[in-house]
Motif scaffolding. Structure first.
Motif, PDB file in Angstrom:
ATOM      1  N   VAL A  26       0.840  -1.205   0.000  1.00 12.23           N
ATOM      2  CA  VAL A  26       0.000   0.000   0.000  1.00 12.23           C
ATOM      3  C   VAL A  26       0.876   1.256   0.000  1.00 12.23           C
ATOM      4  O   VAL A  26       0.633   2.202  -0.760  1.00 12.23           O
ATOM      5  CB  VAL A  26      -0.966  -0.014   1.205  1.00 12.23           C
ATOM      6  N   VAL A  27       1.912   1.272   0.843  1.00 13.48           N
ATOM      7  CA  VAL A  27       2.810   2.427   0.886  1.00 13.48           C
ATOM      8  C   VAL A  27       3.510   2.606  -0.463  1.00 13.48           C
ATOM      9  O   VAL A  27       3.631   3.721  -0.976  1.00 13.48           O
ATOM     10  CB  VAL A  27       3.834   2.268   2.035  1.00 13.48           C
ATOM     11  N   LEU A  28       3.971   1.519  -1.068  1.00 12.46           N
ATOM     12  CA  LEU A  28       4.629   1.590  -2.365  1.00 12.46           C
ATOM     13  C   LEU A  28       3.674   2.130  -3.438  1.00 12.46           C
ATOM     14  O   LEU A  28       4.055   2.979  -4.249  1.00 12.46           O
ATOM     15  CB  LEU A  28       5.150   0.201  -2.768  1.00 12.46           C
ATOM     16  N   ALA A  29       2.434   1.657  -3.424  1.00 14.07           N
ATOM     17  CA  ALA A  29       1.438   2.133  -4.391  1.00 14.07           C
ATOM     18  C   ALA A  29       1.183   3.628  -4.195  1.00 14.07           C
ATOM     19  O   ALA A  29       1.052   4.385  -5.170  1.00 14.07           O
ATOM     20  CB  ALA A  29       0.147   1.336  -4.264  1.00 14.07           C
ATOM     21  N   LEU A  30       1.120   4.099  -2.947  1.00 17.55           N
ATOM     22  CA  LEU A  30       0.918   5.523  -2.681  1.00 17.55           C
ATOM     23  C   LEU A  30       2.098   6.354  -3.186  1.00 17.55           C
ATOM     24  O   LEU A  30       1.904   7.418  -3.786  1.00 17.55           O
ATOM     25  CB  LEU A  30       0.710   5.762  -1.183  1.00 17.55           C
ATOM     26  N   LEU A  31       3.302   5.879  -2.963  1.00 19.33           N
ATOM     27  CA  LEU A  31       4.480   6.607  -3.441  1.00 19.33           C
ATOM     28  C   LEU A  31       4.506   6.702  -4.961  1.00 19.33           C
ATOM     29  O   LEU A  31       4.792   7.755  -5.530  1.00 19.33           O
ATOM     30  CB  LEU A  31       5.755   5.935  -2.928  1.00 19.33           C
ATOM     31  N   LEU A  36       3.639   9.913  -9.959  1.00 17.18           N
ATOM     32  CA  LEU A  36       2.968  10.112 -11.249  1.00 17.18           C
ATOM     33  C   LEU A  36       2.133  11.379 -11.248  1.00 17.18           C
ATOM     34  O   LEU A  36       2.136  12.147 -12.207  1.00 17.18           O
ATOM     35  CB  LEU A  36       2.111   8.893 -11.588  1.00 17.18           C
ATOM     36  N   PHE A  37       1.419  11.639 -10.163  1.00 23.09           N
ATOM     37  CA  PHE A  37       0.600  12.844 -10.052  1.00 23.09           C
ATOM     38  C   PHE A  37       1.484  14.090 -10.103  1.00 23.09           C
ATOM     39  O   PHE A  37       1.164  15.059 -10.796  1.00 23.09           O
ATOM     40  CB  PHE A  37      -0.217  12.810  -8.749  1.00 23.09           C
ATOM     41  N   GLY A  38       2.603  14.059  -9.401  1.00 22.34           N
ATOM     42  CA  GLY A  38       3.514  15.202  -9.385  1.00 22.34           C
ATOM     43  C   GLY A  38       4.152  15.450 -10.735  1.00 22.34           C
ATOM     44  O   GLY A  38       4.275  16.597 -11.168  1.00 22.34           O
ATOM     45  N   SER A  39       4.542  14.394 -11.429  1.00 21.51           N
ATOM     46  CA  SER A  39       5.165  14.585 -12.737  1.00 21.51           C
ATOM     47  C   SER A  39       4.164  15.121 -13.760  1.00 21.51           C
ATOM     48  O   SER A  39       4.524  15.917 -14.617  1.00 21.51           O
ATOM     49  CB  SER A  39       5.802  13.289 -13.230  1.00 21.51           C
ATOM     50  N   ARG A  40       2.903  14.719 -13.662  1.00 19.59           N
ATOM     51  CA  ARG A  40       1.872  15.270 -14.557  1.00 19.59           C
ATOM     52  C   ARG A  40       1.655  16.743 -14.275  1.00 19.59           C
ATOM     53  O   ARG A  40       1.459  17.540 -15.187  1.00 19.59           O
ATOM     54  CB  ARG A  40       0.559  14.508 -14.381  1.00 19.59           C
TER      55      ARG A  40
END
Length: 123
Positions: A26-31, A36-40
């Motif tokens: 779960v932590v890995l998926a959040l990171l 991805l959100f930040g790069s977009r």
């Protein structure tokens, strides 16, 4: 400790281990999602790329060449009082003038290449 208590302890450790693995995933998926959100977001805020017609063009006369010249320094004014930088003439090369056409020193056949090279030197 009997066999039943040992089995309960082993089952508890297995459930705890599985819970840690799930929490790690779960932590890995959040990171990954935050990355991805930040790069977009960064890409969305970037300025657009220039079109081919907006690219720099070569000058009409061809490429610009480097000019080498010897510059003579401006004389320092002689005064009894201390001068501040803004009281001096020119900044950078603005206060200099083109000097005599002294060529760069060149290597001569039979001359040494440098200090300690073992050559006879230029005489």
């Amino acid at each position: 400790m009997n066999a039943m208590e040992t089995a309960d302890l082993a089952a508890g450790r297995g459930a705890m281990g599985a819970g840690l693995v799930v929490a790690g995933i779960v932590v890995l998926a959040l990171l990954i999602g935050m990355f991805l959100f930040g790069s977009r977001r960064v890409r969305a805020n970037d300025s657009r790329r220039p079109r081919p017609e907006e690219q720099p063009r070569m000058p009409e006369g061809g490429p610009v060449r480097e000019v080498r010249e010897h510059r003579e320094p401006e004389e320092m004014p002689r005064t009894d009082e201390r001068l501040t930088p803004h009281e001096l003439k020119g900044h950078g090369n603005a206060g200099t003038r083109t000097g005599a056409g002294e060529g760069r020193p060149r290597w001569h056949e039979g001359g040494s290449g440098g200090f300690g090279s073992g050559g006879p030197g230029a005489h």
